[in-house]
Design an enzyme around this catalytic site. Structure first.
Site, PDB file in Angstrom:
ATOM      1  N   ASP A  28       0.828  -1.208   0.000  1.00  0.00           N
ATOM      2  CA  ASP A  28       0.000   0.000   0.000  1.00  0.00           C
ATOM      3  C   ASP A  28       0.863   1.259   0.000  1.00  0.00           C
ATOM      4  O   ASP A  28       1.990   1.252   0.495  1.00  0.00           O
ATOM      5  CB  ASP A  28      -0.917  -0.028   1.241  1.00  0.00           C
ATOM      6  CG  ASP A  28      -2.083   0.929   1.124  1.00  0.00           C
ATOM      7  OD1 ASP A  28      -2.396   1.366   0.004  1.00  0.00           O
ATOM      8  OD2 ASP A  28      -2.690   1.238   2.167  1.00  0.00           O
ATOM      9  N   HIS A  45       2.336   3.434  -8.997  1.00  0.00           N
ATOM     10  CA  HIS A  45       2.134   2.017  -9.305  1.00  0.00           C
ATOM     11  C   HIS A  45       3.319   1.471 -10.103  1.00  0.00           C
ATOM     12  O   HIS A  45       3.771   0.353  -9.889  1.00  0.00           O
ATOM     13  CB  HIS A  45       0.831   1.821 -10.096  1.00  0.00           C
ATOM     14  CG  HIS A  45      -0.394   2.196  -9.327  1.00  0.00           C
ATOM     15  ND1 HIS A  45      -0.580   1.826  -8.020  1.00  0.00           N
ATOM     16  CD2 HIS A  45      -1.496   2.920  -9.664  1.00  0.00           C
ATOM     17  CE1 HIS A  45      -1.761   2.293  -7.589  1.00  0.00           C
ATOM     18  NE2 HIS A  45      -2.316   2.967  -8.565  1.00  0.00           N
ATOM     19  N   LEU A 139      10.123 -20.984  -5.019  1.00  0.00           N
ATOM     20  CA  LEU A 139       9.202 -20.104  -4.295  1.00  0.00           C
ATOM     21  C   LEU A 139       7.891 -20.089  -5.057  1.00  0.00           C
ATOM     22  O   LEU A 139       7.897 -20.020  -6.286  1.00  0.00           O
ATOM     23  CB  LEU A 139       9.776 -18.675  -4.253  1.00  0.00           C
ATOM     24  CG  LEU A 139       8.798 -17.555  -3.862  1.00  0.00           C
ATOM     25  CD1 LEU A 139       8.698 -17.416  -2.351  1.00  0.00           C
ATOM     26  CD2 LEU A 139       9.213 -16.215  -4.449  1.00  0.00           C
TER      27      LEU A 139
HETATM   28  C1  IPE Z   1      -5.469  -2.683  -0.136  1.00  0.00           C
HETATM   29  O1  IPE Z   1      -5.135  -1.356  -0.320  1.00  0.00           O
HETATM   30  C2  IPE Z   1      -5.521  -3.390  -1.451  1.00  0.00           C
HETATM   31  C3  IPE Z   1      -4.244  -3.620  -2.095  1.00  0.00           C
HETATM   32  C4  IPE Z   1      -3.070  -3.361  -1.607  1.00  0.00           C
HETATM   33  C5  IPE Z   1      -4.343  -4.232  -3.401  1.00  0.00           C
HETATM   34  P1  IPE Z   1      -6.245  -0.227  -0.490  1.00  0.00           P
HETATM   35  O2  IPE Z   1      -5.511   1.048  -0.655  1.00  0.00           O
HETATM   36  O3  IPE Z   1      -7.195  -0.607  -1.544  1.00  0.00           O
HETATM   37  O4  IPE Z   1      -7.002  -0.298   0.909  1.00  0.00           O
HETATM   38  P2  IPE Z   1      -7.781   0.808   1.711  1.00  0.00           P
HETATM   39  O5  IPE Z   1      -8.756   1.453   0.779  1.00  0.00           O
HETATM   40  O6  IPE Z   1      -6.770   1.786   2.218  1.00  0.00           O
HETATM   41  O7  IPE Z   1      -8.421   0.068   2.839  1.00  0.00           O
HETATM   42  C1  IPE Z   2      -1.519   0.217  -3.349  1.00  0.00           C
HETATM   43  O1  IPE Z   2      -1.314   1.589  -3.377  1.00  0.00           O
HETATM   44  C2  IPE Z   2      -1.747  -0.362  -4.732  1.00  0.00           C
HETATM   45  C3  IPE Z   2      -3.117  -0.781  -5.000  1.00  0.00           C
HETATM   46  C4  IPE Z   2      -4.103  -0.816  -4.158  1.00  0.00           C
HETATM   47  C5  IPE Z   2      -3.394  -1.195  -6.376  1.00  0.00           C
HETATM   48  P1  IPE Z   2      -2.546   2.609  -3.398  1.00  0.00           P
HETATM   49  O2  IPE Z   2      -2.901   2.868  -4.813  1.00  0.00           O
HETATM   50  O3  IPE Z   2      -3.645   2.131  -2.538  1.00  0.00           O
HETATM   51  O4  IPE Z   2      -1.872   3.909  -2.772  1.00  0.00           O
HETATM   52  P2  IPE Z   2      -2.473   4.874  -1.689  1.00  0.00           P
HETATM   53  O5  IPE Z   2      -2.934   4.027  -0.553  1.00  0.00           O
HETATM   54  O6  IPE Z   2      -3.602   5.609  -2.349  1.00  0.00           O
HETATM   55  O7  IPE Z   2      -1.347   5.769  -1.309  1.00  0.00           O
HETATM   56 MG    MG Z   3      -4.089   2.349  -0.577  1.00  0.00          MG
END
Ligand code: IPE
Ligand code: IPE
Ligand code: MG
Length: 257
Positions: A28, A45, A139
């Site tokens: 995240d 990303h 793995l």
């Molecule tokens: C969790 O992250 C999902 C992934 C890492 C794929 P999100 O950014 O979607 O989660 P929330 O919205 O902060 O709970």
């Molecule tokens: C995690 O990073 C990747 C996915 C959920 C695809 P985020 O896109 O949720 O990044 P933040 O949480 O908005 O910073």
């Molecule tokens: Mg996120």
């Protein structure tokens, strides 16, 4: 040079006899990483993919048996279409580029989630990568894609129900239903056959599970770092493993004296 020696020091202090067998990661913070730099979320990303590459290699070389990465949740469809499309294309590119490396490093690729709902161009690369790497043994890399812990349980219950309804008529339903235990449920989940995660890592500091592996993390050790996923380094990863090795896992019991 100082950094390189610190990395080696950390790496060498890991007890190879006490490694987590399965590590799961909620990757995240990509969007926040990009925003901090004044870049579009998609740039986060893209950078996050470099971290994926590095963590997969580090896990493989350390001797981790299963690595599960949360890449796209069943709730992530709520994001702007442009971002979702970018993520799907990024995944496709990742698979095409990484296939050769997976073969070289004997990594078995697998996906967890409702794959049938993904665009065909992603499904095609998933199938190709899964087939190509199916005999690899170093793995197992599980990518959780269009994954939701609740939907996984819904899918498990549906399949279990179907199996009960189509079971041999001479079997007593009562006996059949009473034979359902925790192992049965585990065997109907996407993760059937894998051990539960020993260590769950979440980057970017959010103190929540976000619908990830709800059943499987019952007794996982949790490590949460403020570091955003694109900044998560090899050293950070080993630090999480070291932290795990200091934990005392009791599973509801008492301390071993
Ligand atoms: C969790 O992250 C999902 C992934 C890492 C794929 P999100 O950014 O979607 O989660 P929330 O919205 O902060 O709970
Ligand atoms: C995690 O990073 C990747 C996915 C959920 C695809 P985020 O896109 O949720 O990044 P933040 O949480 O908005 O910073
Ligand atoms: Mg996120």
């Amino acid at each position: 040079m100082k950094n390189a020696s610190f990395l080696n020091e950390i790496k060498n202090s890991i007890d190879r006899n006490k490694l987590p067998e399965h590590i799961a990661i909620i990757m995240d913070g990509n969007g926040r990483w990009a925003a901090k730099k004044g870049l579009p979320r998609t740039a986060g990303h893209k950078k996050g993919m470099d971290t994926v590459d590095m963590i997969v290699t580090a896990s493989r070389n350390l001797g981790i048996k299963v690595l599960t990465l949360y890449a796209f949740s069943t709730e992530n469809w709520r994001r702007p279409e442009k971002e979702v499309n970018f993520l799907m294309r990024l995944l496709k590119t990742y698979l095409i580029i990484q296939r050769r490396k997976m073969m070289k490093n004997k990594i078995k690729f697998n996906v967890l989630g409702r794959i049938q709902e993904l665009p065909v161009f992603v499904r095609k690369e998933i199938e190709k990568t899964k087939n190509l790497t199916s005999e690899n043994t170093a793995l197992t890399l599980n990518i959780a894609l269009n994954y939701g812990g609740r939907v996984e349980i819904v899918d498990a219950v549906r399949r279990l129900f179907k199996d009960i309804l189509t079971a041999k008529k001479d079997l007593n339903y009562e006996t059949l239903i009473n034979s359902i235990d925790e192992e049965t449920i585990s065997n109907y989940l996407y993760t059937a056959g894998f051990p539960d995660p020993d260590l769950l890592i979440r980057t970017s500091g959010e103190l929540r599970i976000s619908n990830f592996l709800l059943w499987q993390i019952a007794y996982s050790e949790i490590f949460i770092t403020e570091t955003l996923w694109p900044d998560f380094s090899e050293t950070d990863f080993y630090m999480a493993v070291l932290d795990y090795q200091k934990r005392e896992r009791r599973y509801g019991g008492v301390k071993n004296l």
